[in-house]
Design a protein around this motif. Sequence first.
Motif, PDB file in Angstrom:
ATOM      1  N   SER A  18       0.806  -1.226   0.000  1.00 23.73           N
ATOM      2  CA  SER A  18       0.000   0.000   0.000  1.00 23.73           C
ATOM      3  C   SER A  18       0.840   1.278   0.000  1.00 23.73           C
ATOM      4  O   SER A  18       0.296   2.369  -0.010  1.00 23.73           O
ATOM      5  N   ARG A  19       2.172   1.148   0.019  1.00 25.06           N
ATOM      6  CA  ARG A  19       3.015   2.342   0.066  1.00 25.06           C
ATOM      7  C   ARG A  19       2.973   3.095  -1.262  1.00 25.06           C
ATOM      8  O   ARG A  19       2.958   2.493  -2.337  1.00 25.06           O
ATOM      9  N   ASP A  20       2.971   4.424  -1.179  1.00 23.43           N
ATOM     10  CA  ASP A  20       2.996   5.243  -2.389  1.00 23.43           C
ATOM     11  C   ASP A  20       3.587   6.607  -2.043  1.00 23.43           C
ATOM     12  O   ASP A  20       3.277   7.178  -1.000  1.00 23.43           O
TER      13      ASP A  20
ATOM     14  N   LEU B 106       2.861  11.375   0.602  1.00 18.59           N
ATOM     15  CA  LEU B 106       3.218  10.048   1.111  1.00 18.59           C
ATOM     16  C   LEU B 106       1.956   9.361   1.614  1.00 18.59           C
ATOM     17  O   LEU B 106       1.206   9.937   2.417  1.00 18.59           O
ATOM     18  N   SER B 107       1.726   8.144   1.133  1.00 18.72           N
ATOM     19  CA  SER B 107       0.489   7.436   1.465  1.00 18.72           C
ATOM     20  C   SER B 107       0.791   5.988   1.826  1.00 18.72           C
ATOM     21  O   SER B 107       1.750   5.393   1.335  1.00 18.72           O
TER      22      SER B 107
ATOM     23  N   GLU C  40      -1.512   2.390   3.921  1.00 18.34           N
ATOM     24  CA  GLU C  40      -2.761   1.906   4.514  1.00 18.34           C
ATOM     25  C   GLU C  40      -2.415   1.074   5.739  1.00 18.34           C
ATOM     26  O   GLU C  40      -1.506   0.232   5.689  1.00 18.34           O
ATOM     27  N   LEU C  41      -3.136   1.309   6.831  1.00 21.65           N
ATOM     28  CA  LEU C  41      -2.869   0.632   8.091  1.00 21.65           C
ATOM     29  C   LEU C  41      -4.025  -0.297   8.451  1.00 21.65           C
ATOM     30  O   LEU C  41      -5.193   0.000   8.151  1.00 21.65           O
ATOM     31  N   ARG C  42      -3.686  -1.408   9.087  1.00 17.72           N
ATOM     32  CA  ARG C  42      -4.708  -2.334   9.562  1.00 17.72           C
ATOM     33  C   ARG C  42      -4.666  -2.353  11.091  1.00 17.72           C
ATOM     34  O   ARG C  42      -3.619  -2.647  11.692  1.00 17.72           O
ATOM     35  N   ILE C  43      -5.807  -2.030  11.727  1.00 10.88           N
ATOM     36  CA  ILE C  43      -5.899  -1.956  13.186  1.00 10.88           C
ATOM     37  C   ILE C  43      -6.618  -3.204  13.695  1.00 10.88           C
ATOM     38  O   ILE C  43      -7.694  -3.551  13.201  1.00 10.88           O
ATOM     39  N   HIS C  44      -6.002  -3.892  14.671  1.00 12.84           N
ATOM     40  CA  HIS C  44      -6.606  -5.059  15.305  1.00 12.84           C
ATOM     41  C   HIS C  44      -6.951  -4.716  16.753  1.00 12.84           C
ATOM     42  O   HIS C  44      -6.115  -4.139  17.475  1.00 12.84           O
TER      43      HIS C  44
ATOM     44  N   VAL D 240      -7.261   1.604   7.647  1.00 11.18           N
ATOM     45  CA  VAL D 240      -7.304   3.063   7.624  1.00 11.18           C
ATOM     46  C   VAL D 240      -6.323   3.568   6.568  1.00 11.18           C
ATOM     47  O   VAL D 240      -5.117   3.320   6.677  1.00 11.18           O
ATOM     48  N   PRO D 241      -6.797   4.278   5.541  1.00 11.15           N
ATOM     49  CA  PRO D 241      -5.855   4.914   4.604  1.00 11.15           C
ATOM     50  C   PRO D 241      -5.270   6.180   5.215  1.00 11.15           C
ATOM     51  O   PRO D 241      -5.977   6.968   5.843  1.00 11.15           O
ATOM     52  N   VAL D 242      -3.972   6.356   5.057  1.00 14.45           N
ATOM     53  CA  VAL D 242      -3.281   7.523   5.611  1.00 14.45           C
ATOM     54  C   VAL D 242      -2.515   8.209   4.482  1.00 14.45           C
ATOM     55  O   VAL D 242      -1.814   7.558   3.707  1.00 14.45           O
TER      56      VAL D 242
END
Length: 392
Positions: free
Chosen positions: A96-98, A122-123, A125-129, A142-144
Motif C-alpha cells: 500500500s506504500r505510495d 506520502l500514502s 494503509e494501516l490495519r488496526i486489530h 485506515v488509509p493515511v
Amino acid sequence: MYHHCLSPIICRETIILIERMNAMGKDIKPIQGKQTPNPNPIGPECIRVTKVYDWVVISDRYINKVDIPKDCIARIKRCLKRAGQVTATCEEVLGSRDCEVAACRPAKVPGVEGARIVTLVLSTELRIHFFCSGRFICKFTVPVSFTDEVILCNPPGTEIKCDIFEVDCAVVLSRLLDNKVLIDLVICADVQVEAEVKLEVEAKFCGPRQAIPVENLRPQCDRFPLFPRQCPTFFPPDNCGCQGSAALQNELRTVAVRYGGGLLPVNGRLTLNTVICDQCTLSNSSLTVMFQDLPGGTDPAVDQSFTFFATQLNQPICSLATDPPAAFTVTGVGTIKLAGQEETNAQFLMIIDDAANTVTLAFREEGGVETIADMVVAISEDNISVGACDRF
C-alpha cells in the motif's frame, strides 16, 4: 569398463579412440573465461548510467485520531462491560506504500542553480486489530496520506524518484474519545533526483545529504539550462576531513546548568552518545545528551535535568596539531528540553579530544549568546576515538 558394442568393428575402433584420448588427456587445457591472443589492458571506458543529482532521506510523523467502525465499537463496549482489557495493534497493509510528486516551485538558495521546493504526497494503509483480554474481536483498515516539502537540486531533464522504505505505527489507547482511536505513524522515505547520462568516471560510495529546512523563500524566474547541471555546493556532499565518536552511559558527572543570571554546577547522571562522520560521511552523524539531576542536589527545589537531540550538524574542523588529527570541533543545532519547560531550539559546540579523553560541550540559545549548559566530560579511552578521513 567398456559398454557392450553392437558390432565388433565398431567396438574395436571405439576402444582405440578412447585409449588415444586417455593417453593425451594430460595435455588438454580446460577453457577458463575468454581466451584471446590479443592483450586486454584496463583503460577508461564510456558508460551509460543513471546519474544521481541529489539524494536525501526524510522522515515524517503523523499523529491523528481515526474513526472506529460501528461493529467494532459494539464489540469493544461489550468487552469493557465485562471488565475486559481492550488492547490494539497496528500494522501496514503490504503493497500500500505510495510516494508521488505533487508540485514543484523554484527555491532561491544562494549559489545553487536548479534548486526547487518539491511537495511530496506520502500514502499508506494501516490495519488496526482490537483484542479483548488478549482475544481478537475486530479489525479495520485506515488509509493515511499527508504531504511533505523538501528542497532538491532538480534542474530540467531530471526525474524525482521517491521510495518509502520504512513504516512504523502504533495505537495509543489511553482513552477512546468519541469512538475514535489515536494513531502514531512514522514514515521514512528515500528521495533521489536522477537523469540518464554518459560518463567516464572515477567513483566512490556516497550517502544522502542532510535535508535543508524549507523556509519562506522568494520565488525566482531565472532561465534554466536545457541540460541537467550538478549542484556542487551541497551534493554530492564533501568527504569529512576527520571522524570520531564518544559514548558515556549513565555516569556521575558535574554539568554547569543555567541558573538565575549565571551557571550553577550540578551533580547528576549523564548519558552522552555521539558519532561524527561515520564512514567519513556527514549524514552519518548524531548527538544525543541526557542529564538527570540527582535528588538533594545543589538546589533541591529546582530540577536541573535536560535532554538534547541534534537535528543538523556542520562539517567538523579537524585539529592540525597532530597527523592524524587527535581532536576536532563540530557545531550545529538541535532541540533541548529543560525539566518543566517547553522544548526549544539550541546551538551547540562540541570538541572531541582523543588525546585528553575528554568531550567539551556547550549549548546556547539559538541566535543568542546566553549559555544553557556547559560541560567538560572525562571519558574512558575505550569509548572515545578520533581518526582521519581520506579525501579524493
